[in-house]
Each structure stands twice: as structure tokens, then as C-alpha cells.
Design a protein around this motif. Structure first.
Motif, mmCIF file in Angstrom:
data_model
loop_
_atom_site.group_PDB
_atom_site.id
_atom_site.type_symbol
_atom_site.label_atom_id
_atom_site.label_comp_id
_atom_site.label_asym_id
_atom_site.label_seq_id
_atom_site.Cartn_x
_atom_site.Cartn_y
_atom_site.Cartn_z
ATOM 1 N N PHE A 136 -15.076 11.895 -0.865
ATOM 2 C CA PHE A 136 -13.721 11.374 -1.045
ATOM 3 C C PHE A 136 -12.779 12.566 -0.919
ATOM 4 O O PHE A 136 -12.581 13.312 -1.887
ATOM 5 C CB PHE A 136 -13.558 10.719 -2.419
ATOM 6 C CG PHE A 136 -14.282 9.407 -2.553
ATOM 7 C CD1 PHE A 136 -13.601 8.228 -2.360
ATOM 8 C CD2 PHE A 136 -15.635 9.367 -2.877
ATOM 9 C CE1 PHE A 136 -14.261 7.027 -2.483
ATOM 10 C CE2 PHE A 136 -16.292 8.171 -3.002
ATOM 11 C CZ PHE A 136 -15.610 6.981 -2.795
ATOM 12 N N PHE A 158 -3.942 7.746 -2.316
ATOM 13 C CA PHE A 158 -5.145 6.989 -2.668
ATOM 14 C C PHE A 158 -4.797 5.780 -3.539
ATOM 15 O O PHE A 158 -5.433 4.727 -3.457
ATOM 16 C CB PHE A 158 -6.123 7.920 -3.406
ATOM 17 C CG PHE A 158 -7.445 7.273 -3.684
ATOM 18 C CD1 PHE A 158 -8.433 7.230 -2.702
ATOM 19 C CD2 PHE A 158 -7.720 6.698 -4.923
ATOM 20 C CE1 PHE A 158 -9.647 6.643 -2.959
ATOM 21 C CE2 PHE A 158 -8.932 6.101 -5.170
ATOM 22 C CZ PHE A 158 -9.907 6.071 -4.182
ATOM 23 N N PHE A 199 -10.482 -0.736 -0.101
ATOM 24 C CA PHE A 199 -11.437 0.129 -0.807
ATOM 25 C C PHE A 199 -12.832 -0.494 -0.802
ATOM 26 O O PHE A 199 -13.834 0.174 -0.505
ATOM 27 C CB PHE A 199 -10.941 0.339 -2.238
ATOM 28 C CG PHE A 199 -11.800 1.288 -3.033
ATOM 29 C CD1 PHE A 199 -11.673 2.669 -2.875
ATOM 30 C CD2 PHE A 199 -12.741 0.810 -3.940
ATOM 31 C CE1 PHE A 199 -12.466 3.529 -3.605
ATOM 32 C CE2 PHE A 199 -13.540 1.667 -4.656
ATOM 33 C CZ PHE A 199 -13.401 3.040 -4.492
ATOM 34 N N ILE A 216 -15.984 14.039 -4.927
ATOM 35 C CA ILE A 216 -14.572 13.661 -5.015
ATOM 36 C C ILE A 216 -13.757 14.939 -5.068
ATOM 37 O O ILE A 216 -13.851 15.710 -6.018
ATOM 38 C CB ILE A 216 -14.305 12.787 -6.251
ATOM 39 C CG1 ILE A 216 -15.222 11.553 -6.229
ATOM 40 C CG2 ILE A 216 -12.852 12.385 -6.333
ATOM 41 C CD1 ILE A 216 -15.134 10.723 -7.489
ATOM 42 N N ARG A 233 -10.336 16.534 -5.577
ATOM 43 C CA ARG A 233 -8.970 16.328 -6.086
ATOM 44 C C ARG A 233 -8.362 17.649 -6.545
ATOM 45 O O ARG A 233 -7.620 17.733 -7.516
ATOM 46 C CB ARG A 233 -8.985 15.335 -7.266
ATOM 47 C CG ARG A 233 -9.358 13.914 -6.872
ATOM 48 C CD ARG A 233 -8.298 13.313 -5.974
ATOM 49 N NE ARG A 233 -8.617 11.923 -5.625
ATOM 50 C CZ ARG A 233 -9.257 11.577 -4.545
ATOM 51 N NH1 ARG A 233 -9.677 12.532 -3.720
ATOM 52 N NH2 ARG A 233 -9.493 10.335 -4.278
ATOM 53 N N THR A 246 -9.374 7.375 -9.450
ATOM 54 C CA THR A 246 -10.485 7.318 -8.491
ATOM 55 C C THR A 246 -11.778 6.947 -9.196
ATOM 56 O O THR A 246 -12.557 6.107 -8.714
ATOM 57 C CB THR A 246 -10.635 8.670 -7.781
ATOM 58 O OG1 THR A 246 -9.403 8.986 -7.104
ATOM 59 C CG2 THR A 246 -11.768 8.630 -6.769
ATOM 60 N N ARG A 298 -11.868 3.291 -10.186
ATOM 61 C CA ARG A 298 -12.115 2.406 -9.039
ATOM 62 C C ARG A 298 -13.571 2.437 -8.621
ATOM 63 O O ARG A 298 -14.170 1.398 -8.310
ATOM 64 C CB ARG A 298 -11.245 2.835 -7.850
ATOM 65 C CG ARG A 298 -9.894 2.181 -7.840
ATOM 66 C CD ARG A 298 -9.268 2.292 -6.467
ATOM 67 N NE ARG A 298 -8.100 1.438 -6.350
ATOM 68 C CZ ARG A 298 -7.428 1.253 -5.225
ATOM 69 N NH1 ARG A 298 -7.836 1.867 -4.129
ATOM 70 N NH2 ARG A 298 -6.385 0.468 -5.192
#
Length: 966
Positions: A60, A66, A74, A98, A100, A111, A114
Motif C-alpha cells: 500500500f 486514500f 477498495f 503499508i 505512510r 488504512t 479498512r
């Protein structure tokens, strides 16, 4: 069948795709092509890397927006990404990375939430590169500990501060360059490869299903029993095979290009190392291409054997069809040969049969075709055809039939030529006798009273006898000897009948010559001339006492004997001494009757020639190439009920007419008894427009080169009955002749009316619901309407419309006549429908505008008035009389129809020119009926009309049976 089943078994083994990715095509609802826009946003992707235990890695990357990604997007992207790796890899679980680092804790939390709530696959590990700023990193450490339980993940979630910490969990060779790895990842290229691989796999899958279905179809299809069906089957299978070959080539070409695209990095850098996803893609494409090659080879081998089998079957079906066609042709010719000797009907029939026989003799190609077909059968047998047991007997049978027909042809033709020669002799002799009798009846008496006139008449008789030549029959014994081979009882009777007729005519000539010789030998005083004509009565000399005895002898010579015997159809005899006038009229009646019989026989033969030579041959397969395509299956339209007409004349009418040959004055009874049967010509005329339309299209066709439409016999019957009636005044059958003449005229009128009726166009209703057509004709029509502009009304007065009016029992139709383009019989009128008036709502006025050719038809209380001008006053009178008859009939039919009153308007009288119609039949109260009747009687005149509207008490059901009073 064994070959087909083996092919299917091989096909099943080859075309089942072992790769798990391909097998998931049925279970995965998504394809890369379906979600390409979502994939290109790249908020998550498969880099191709693997964990230490082979777990696929989903990355990701940094994606500031996002939070704007919808739940559907998604879910679709993650569902697709988790379906791409092989099943063993997905069973281990996915590693999520991920990134970030440039974001805030809120993005990290969103995130994770989700993923926890919507990740569709198995998870093994979640690695998060937390924000790098001091504040956000501190918040991440603190808040992650407090909110860790909110994520509800069953796998570890590890917060990482740097890329180097990430490398401690995943080898850098399995990471992309943006995560400090060495993999060169291109997201657009990945999407392109996935789309192409999935499209190719789907193409191969469909190809496999198509081949399997085709193989099953071939295995279950039986060989057809008809050549056309076999040809269509071979063509259909060949088309499918060619299409499948094209699809195979397209698939192979697409797979080759896809394989080159996957191997492209190796071409530029031989040391390039493919990731696990690329290696799986390469293996899948190679395996699919190999299976396609094997399938193509197996299919080509099977198709070669299957096509050979179908072609051999097609050869057999063609042979069988040709055999049936040739055999049918030979059978028909054989049947004709068996009937060639039975030509006892007439010379025309003999000519027709001989023409067929001569054509058959000249068309030796028919026999050559049969022999050639037998040779083709021998060739098939020599090539080891699988149906030898069926081919050999047919070839032998064709040879035997050809030999038999060749042997019988000469003998049959000799007999036929003999029979035709005899018929010609009989017809010439019969016609010669008829001409002689007519010559005797037509010689003028007034010219024979002088010496020169008698000599001239005598020379005329002598010249006629001298010019007989071959028209006169020779010795009867010589005919029995010369034509013994073809004589049967029927022909013998014909020969004896003609001989008797010839002897009778010779006797008449002898008597006439005796009388003329007497007149030429002595002088006689002038007498009142009495000139007989073939079309007029001959006066008896007994009615003129002053005439000389020689004239009496002259007229007496017109007859074959002084006492004439007649026999009626019931077999009763009548005889007596007939006057000279009656004798001559009897000769003319017999002449008319003979002409009627000969014409009827010729008509029957003409119908037979048409039905045998054209109608029957349209079903002959050998003639199919001569018939235009637009005439196929149109025999019923072309010939109508001609077979019915032929059978009636042949089996019934001709035989019954022959019963009256000795008493022609009674022939009217025959027509009266068969008047209903003669109405079959109405059906023929109804079909005539369609038939003639087709004839015009095929007039140049070779098949119909010598075709002639049969003569219309009804008009000929009318003319013959007129002549017979003229020569039968005072005879027993005069009334029958007059009635038959009237009935024939009625049939002609009905046929003529029906021909006009079927030419009406534009009428939306059913003409048969209007009742019987009573009259039809052309008129000039003016219209007047109380409503509307005065200018239009005035113009209508001075400019009449030309209308063709059809009077039915229930309605009047106004039509406009239109002439079709064309010449001769092709020029036929048509009628465009314009207006209709119901007969239960109209009234008529006999005299209009002071013109004795005009009358009025009106309705709706004279709101609509049609002024009709007939061509003549007589036509007008006839139409007015017929319309009054219809209206009166309707009034009488309504008597007693009202249950609520003792008196109805059905008893209204017709006074002057006023005719009450059914529109006056509303329920009128008993008290007012007498008043209305009194007013009508007092005030009716040609220009006065009663318009009354009276309401009465009645139930709605009763009122529905009557129209309103205008």
C-alpha cells in the motif's frame, strides 16, 4: 463413431487447464479489464515479491487521497489482488506493507481499520511504515498502543520507523525500489500483462469449450439420408472447422506475442531475474500454447477422417438421388409406352402423345444418363465404397430398364403413327361431311329456279364431290385390313359412324342432284323467292300454293330421308313426317350440336394437354432447371382449379352432351341439370388475376414456350345455346333452352361482377360480410352536405366525381376506377375504395334535378345527399328498382320484430318517390303512427320528404335492434 469418441477423450485430457489461476476464472467474478481504472490509481499493488515462506506481498504505497477511495473500489481491488497468486501461495497468507511515512496517524489508523474490516484473503503479517515527522511518529507510538484492540486483526501489526527495519522482515530483493529494494516494478506493464494473460486464458477456455461441443455434435450426428442434407452438413461442419482453425491460429498468435512480451526483459538483459509472479505467468502461457498445439494436431487428424466419411456419404446420396430421378423418368416413359396404343380419343390426343414419344426418342440423353449413372455406380464399387450392397443392384437395374425401353420404343411408335393416321382420316372425313351438309342447307332456293342457277348449284355440288380427294374414306374392308393392329371396339365404332355419316351425306347429295337436274332440264315459271340462310328459318313450300312442284322437290332434297327418327336421352323414340322447314331446321340443329360436341371434345383434349404437359411436369425433378425460381411451388396459383374443370367436362358434361346428339333441341335440359357444376368457372376467374400476373413473368421461359391458356367455354356455351334456340322454335325443349340461356347469362354476369369485386383496394372490412353483390356500374356523382362551407358545396354541384358503385345486400360502395398500365389482357382495372353507405340507413328519390337519368341516395335526414347520374335512363330505372327491392326486403324482414307494440313501421307504404328504409324502424308509439301515415299519404310528392323524429318508451335492449329516426 469410434474416431469421434477417441477424439473427445483426447480433447478432455488436453483441454482441462491444470493451472490454478485459470481454474479460478469460473470462481473469480473480477478481471483486470473490469477494474482497470481502479487498478491504475495504484493505492495497492502486487510487486511480485515473496516472504521467506512464499507469502505474496501486497504493497500500500503513499496515497494522500486514500480516504477518498470508495468501499466498492477498495473491495474490488483487494479482491482481485488476492485472486492473482496461485492457490498454494494464497493459502500461506499475504504480507501487507503499508507505507505512510509522509502521512499522519489518522491515515494509518484509517488504512488499518479498512483492511481489518474488508480484506478478503488470509493475512500473515502487517508491516506499517509509520510517519517520519517527530510529532506524528510520537502520536503513532502512543495511539497505536491504545487503539490496538480496535483493529481486530488476528495477525501481528508491526509499526516500523524506517526502510531498514522493513528489510529485517522482508529481503530487499523482494521489494520494489521505492521501498529500498532491487525489484524494477512497472505498474502499467503489470496491468497490461494481467489483462493480456487473462484474455488469452479466457480465449483458450472458450476454444476448449467450443472444440468439446463440436466434437460432441459430431459424435451424436447421424449421416443424413438426403444429398442436400449431407451437403449442408458437410458445409456446416467445414465452416465450423475453418472458424475453429482461424480461432486456433488467432489464439496461437496472441499467445506467442504475450510470451514475447513476458520475455522482453531477458532480451535486453540476459541476467535479468524474474520475480515469482512473472515466472508463474510465463509457465501458464507456455503450457497453454503447448496444449493448443496438441489440440490442433489431434483435431486436424480427426477432421481429415470425418470429412472423408462425409464426402463418401455425399457421393452415395447423389448416386441414390440420381437413381431415383432417372428411375422415375424411366418409369414415366415406360408408363407412356404402355398407353401409347390407347389413342382412341382424338387426333389431338394422338398428336400430343406422339410428340412426347418423338421427343423421348430424340432425347437419347435420358438413356445415356441412366447408363452413365450405372457406370458411376461401378466406379464407387471399385473404390471399395462402404455401401456396395446398395449400389450394385441399382446399377444392374438401370441397365435392364434401358434395354427394355429401347426394345419397346420402335414397336410403340409404329402403332402410334398408325393410330394418328387413322384419326386424321376420320376427322377429315367427318369435317368433309359437315361441310357438305352445310353446303346443302345454305344453297339459295331463289337462284336455283332458273336454268342457270340450277346449273351453277349443280356444278357447286359436283365440284365439292370432286375435290374430296383424301377427305373421303375408302372401302371399309381396306381400313379393317390396314389398321388392324390399332383397332379396338371404340375405334371401330368411330369408323362405322363416320362411314354412316358419309353415306347419309352422299344420299343427300344424290337427292339434291336429282332435283337440280330436273330444274336444269325444264323451264319453270317465276315463283316467289324464298331464300334459306344458315342463320334463318327455311320456309316450307307447302305454305305457298302458287309455287311449282319442282321447288318442292328441291327443298325435299335437303334431307336424308322423308321420315326422320330421333331418340331422347331416356331411350324413347319419336318419328313422323316432318315438313320441309322442320327438316332443314333439324339439319341446322344437328350442325350446331356437332359443332358443340367437337368443340367440347377439343376443349377436353386441350385441358388434358395442359395438365399433362405443364402442370404435371412442374413436379418432375428432371424439368426443375427449366422452371423459373419464382414459379417454384406455385402450381396451384398458375392453374387454379383447372383439374376440377377438366374432370367435370371429361367425366360428366361431355358424356351427357353426347346423349343428346340425336335430339339436339333437348340439350337445354343438360345445361339446366349441370348449371350448379358450371359455377366452378367463378372460382377459376377469381384466381385469374394472380395466375396471369405469374404468366406475364414467365412468358419467356422455355418451359412454357408452347403453352396456351384454355378457351373460356362459358361464352361458347352461350353462343351455341343462342343458335340452338333460334333453330328450335316450337320444339319440345324450347323452354329449357331459354331457361338454360338465361342461367348461362347469369353465370357470366356473376363471373364478371366477381372479377370487378376482387379488384377493389383500400377497403379495410370483409367484403363477404356485405352480402351478395347485386349490381355494379360506373356513374357520375355529385355530393351535397348541409354542414360545411358553401364554396365546397357549390363546386361539388358543377364538378361530378366519376365513381364505380357496387350494390350489395347490406351496403353501397363508392370506388374510383383506375386503369393499370399495360396492353391487351395485361390492362386490367382496379378500384380504390372511397365511401360506403349502409343499406339500413339510406333512402332514395327516383327523380332528381329534372333529369330522367338522375336519382338521389341520401342518409342522416338528408344531411348527406348523393346525386347519381346513370349513363342511360334504362340503367337508372334498373338500379332504382333493385335498390327499392333491397329496401323493401329489409322492411319485410323486420315484420313482427318489435315485442312492445301491436303496430310497427314495417307496414309503412311506399308512396310516390318516397321509400321508407330501415332507419325508420325505431319504436314509434301507437298513438303517433296513424298521424305519421296520414302525413305521408297527404303530402308525399317527388320533391317532398318527411323527416320526423319520434321518441318512444322502450328498454335499451329493444332499442338496440333499431336505428334512429332521421
Amino acid at each position: 463413431m469410434i474416431i469421434l469418441h477417441c477424439f473427445i477423450a483426447f480433447f478432455v485430457c488436453v483441454c482441462v487447464f491444470p493451472p490454478d489461476e485459470i481454474m479460478q476464472l469460473d470462481s473469480s467474478p473480477l478481471r483486470a479489464a473490469d477494474i482497470t481504472p481502479e487498478l491504475r490509481r495504484q493505492f495497492a499493488f502486487l510487486s511480485g515479491g515473496r516472504g521467506d515462506n512464499g507469502s505474496p506481498i501486497i504493497v500500500f504505497p503513499e496515497f494522500p487521497s486514500f480516504g477518498e477511495i470508495t468501499d466498492r473500489e477498495f473491495h474490488n481491488v483487494l479482491t482481485y489482488l488476492t485472486s492473482v497468486p496461485s492457490l498454494p501461495s494464497t493459502d500461506v497468507g499475504f504480507i501487507l506493507v503499508i507505507d505512510r511515512r509522509q502521512d499522519r496517524w489518522a491515515a494509518v489508523k484509517g488504512t488499518l481499520l479498512r483492511i481489518a474490516g474488508a480484506f478478503p484473503g488470509n493475512l500473515q503479517l502487517v508491516l506499517v511504515l509509520r510517519p517520519t515527522t517527530l510529532l506524528q511518529r510520537t502520536l503513532s507510538d502512543i495511539l497505536f498502543k491504545f487503539n490496538k484492540d480496535d483493529f481486530k486483526m488476528k495477525v501481528p501489526v508491526i509499526m516500523l520507523s524506517s526502510v531498514s527495519e522493513l528489510h529485517s522482515y522482508i529481503d530487499h530483493t523482494q521489494l520494489s525500489q521505492d521501498l529500498g529494494g532491487t525489484q524494477a516494478y512497472c505498474h502499467e506493464k503489470w496491468i497490461t500483462h494481467r489483462t493480456a494473460i487473462e484474455g488469452f486464458a479466457l480465449m483458450v477456455k472458450k476454444m476448449a469449450q467450443t472444440l468439446q461441443s463440436f466434437g460432441t455434435e459430431l459424435a451424436e450426428t447421424e449421416l443424413p439420408n438426403e444429398a442436400q442434407a449431407t451437403t449442408l452438413l458437410l458445409s456446416a461442419h467445414s465452416c465450423k472447422k475453418d472458424q475453429m482453425k482461424d480461432d486456433l491460429l488467432v489464439a496461437l498468435s496472441q499467445g506467442g506475442r504475450l510470451l514475447e512480451s513476458i520475455n522482453e526483459p531477458l532480451k535486453h538483459n540476459p541476467d535479468h531475474s524474474m520475480n515469482q509472479d512473472e515466472l508463474e505467468n510465463l509457465a501458464t502461457v507456455q503450457r497453454l500454447l503447448s496444449q493448443l498445439d496438441e489440440t490442433e494436431r489431434a483435431f486436424d487428424e480427426f477432421w481429415g477422417k470425418h470429412r472423408a466419411k462425409l464426402e463418401q456419404c455425399l457421393q452415395l446420396r447423389h448416386f441414390e438421388d440420381d437413381y431415383k430421378e432417372v428411375r422415375l423418368l424411366l418409369d414415366r416413359l415406360s408408363e407412356k409406352l404402355t398407353t401409347f396404343s390407347e389413342v382412341r380419343i382424338s387426333h389431338a390426343h394422338a398428336d400430343h402423345v406422339l410428340s412426347d414419344l418423338t421427343a423421348y426418342e430424340e432425347r437419347v440423353c435420358a438413356l445415356d444418363r441412366a447408363l452413365a449413372l450405372a457406370g458411376e455406380g461401378d466406379d464407387l464399387v471399385q473404390k471399395a465404397h462402404y455401401a456396395q450392397d446398395s449400389i450394385v443392384p441399382k446399377s444392374s437395374e438401370l441397365r435392364a430398364l434401358c434395354q427394355e425401353l429401347s426394345d419397346n420404343l420402335k414397336a410403340k411408335k409404329e402403332l402410334l403413327l398408325k393410330a394418328r393416321e387413322l384419326h386424321r382420316c376420320l376427322e377429315r372425313a367427318s369435317k368433309w361431311c359437315d361441310d357438305g351438309i352445310y353446303l346443302l342447307a345454305s344453297q339459295p332456293v331463289d337462284k336455283c329456279q332458273s336454268h342457270e342457277g340450277a346449273e351453277s348449284a349443280l356444278q357447286e355440288l359436283e365440284g365439292f364431290l370432286a375435290d374430296a380427294g383424301q377427305d373421303r374414306l375408302s372401302d371399309l374392308n381396306s381400313i379393317w385390313t390396314d389398321y388392324e393392329a390399332v383397332l379396338d371396339q371404340h375405334l371401330r365404332d368411330q369408323v362405322e359412324k363416320v362411314f354412316q355419316k358419309q353415306a347419309s351425306m352422299q344420299e343427300m347429295f344424290d337427292k339434291r342432284r336429282v332435283s337440280l337436274n330436273k330444274l336444269a332440264a325444264k323451264q319453270t315459271r317465276p315463283v316467289q323467292p324464298v331464300a334459306p340462310r344458315p342463320e334463318a328459318f327455311i320456309k316450307s313450300p307447302l305454305s305457298s300454293p302458287g309455287q311449282s312442284q319442282c321447288v318442292f322437290f328441291f327443298l325435299a332434297a335437303l334431307n336424308t330421308r322423308s321420315r326422320v327418327f330421333f331418340r331422347n336421352p331416356q331411350g324413347k323414340h319419336r318419328h313422323g313426317s316432318l315438313s320441309e322447314e322442320e327438316e332443314n331446321l333439324a339439319v341446322l340443329r344437328r350442325h350446331v350440336m356437332n359443332e358443340l360436341l367437337e368443340t367440347e371434345r377439343a376443349y377436353v383434349e386441350e385441358l388434358l394437354c395442359v395438365l399433362q404437359g405443364y402442370a404435371s411436369e412442374m413436379d418432375n425433378a428432371a424439368m426443375a432447371h427449366l422452371i423459373p425460381p419464382h414459379l417454384q411451388n406455385k402450381k396451384e396459383v398458375l392453374f387454379g382449379n383447372m383439374p376440377e374443370i377438366y374432370h367435370f367436362h371429361k367425366r360428366t358434361f361431355l358424356r351427357e352432351l353426347e346423349l343428346y346428339a340425336d335430339c339436339p333441341e333437348l340439350v337445354g335440359r343438360c345445361f339446366l341439370e349441370r348449371m350448379t357444376d358450371l359455377q366452378i368457372y367463378e372460382k377459376y376467374c377469381h384466381n385469374k388475376p394472380r395466375s396471369e400476373s405469374l404468366w406475364r413473368q414467365c412468358s419467356d421461359s422455355i418451359f412454357f414456350q408452347n403453352y396456351k391458356i384454355p378457351t373460356e367455354m362459358i361464352r361458347h356455351f352461350f353462343g351455341s345455346l343462342q343458335e340452338m334456340l333460334k333453330y328450335s322454335k316450337g320444339c319440345d325443349g324450347t323452354d329449357d333452352l331459354q331457361e338454360a340461356l338465361t342461367s348461362i347469362l347469369g353465370i357470366l354476369k356473376a363471373v364478371n361482377d366477381s372479377m370487378h369485386l376482387i379488384a377493389i383496394t383500400g377497403y379495410e372490412g370483409n367484403l363477404s360480410e356485405l352480402g351478395k353483390l347485386l349490381m355494379q356500374g360506373s356513374f357520375s356523382v355529385w355530393t351535397e352536405h348541409k354542414k360545411g362551407h358553401a364554396k365546397v358545396k357549390d363546386l361539388a354541384r358543377f364538378k361530378p366525381m366519376q365513381r364505380h358503385i357496387f350494390l350489395h345486400e347490406k351496403a353501397l360502395l363508392f370506388c374510383k376506377r383506375r386503369e393499370e398500365s399495360g396492353e391487351g389482357y395485361e390492362k386490367a382495372p382496379s378500384y380504390s375504395f372511397k365511401q360506403s353507405l349502409s343499406m339500413n340507413a339510406v333512402g332514395i328519390t327516383e327523380n332528381a334535378k329534372g333529369d330522367n337519368k338522375k336519382f338521389e341516395i341520401w342518409c342522416n335526414s338528408r344531411e348527406e345527399v348523393y346525386i347519381v347520374q346513370a349513363p342511360t335512363a334504362e340503367v337508372k330505372t334498373t338500379w332504382v328498382k333493385e335498390i327499392r327491392k333491397v329496401l323493401t326486403t329489409q322492411l319485410e324482414a323486420c315484420r313482427g320484430g318489435d315485442r312492445f307494440f301491436r303496430i310497427t313501421t314495417c307496414g309503412l307504404p311506399i308512396v310516390g318517390n318516397f321509400c321508407p328504409t330501415p332507419c325508420y324502424l325505431s319504436v314509434i308509439s301507437e298513438m303517433l303512427i296513424s298521424v305519421v301515415l296520414g302525413l305521408m299519404t297527404t303530402f308525399c310528392n317527388p320533391n317532398f320528404y318527411i323527416n320526423a323524429k319520434v321518441k318512444a318508451t322502450a328498454t335499451p335492449d329493444d332499442l338496440s335492434h333499431h336505428t334512429s329516426v332521421p
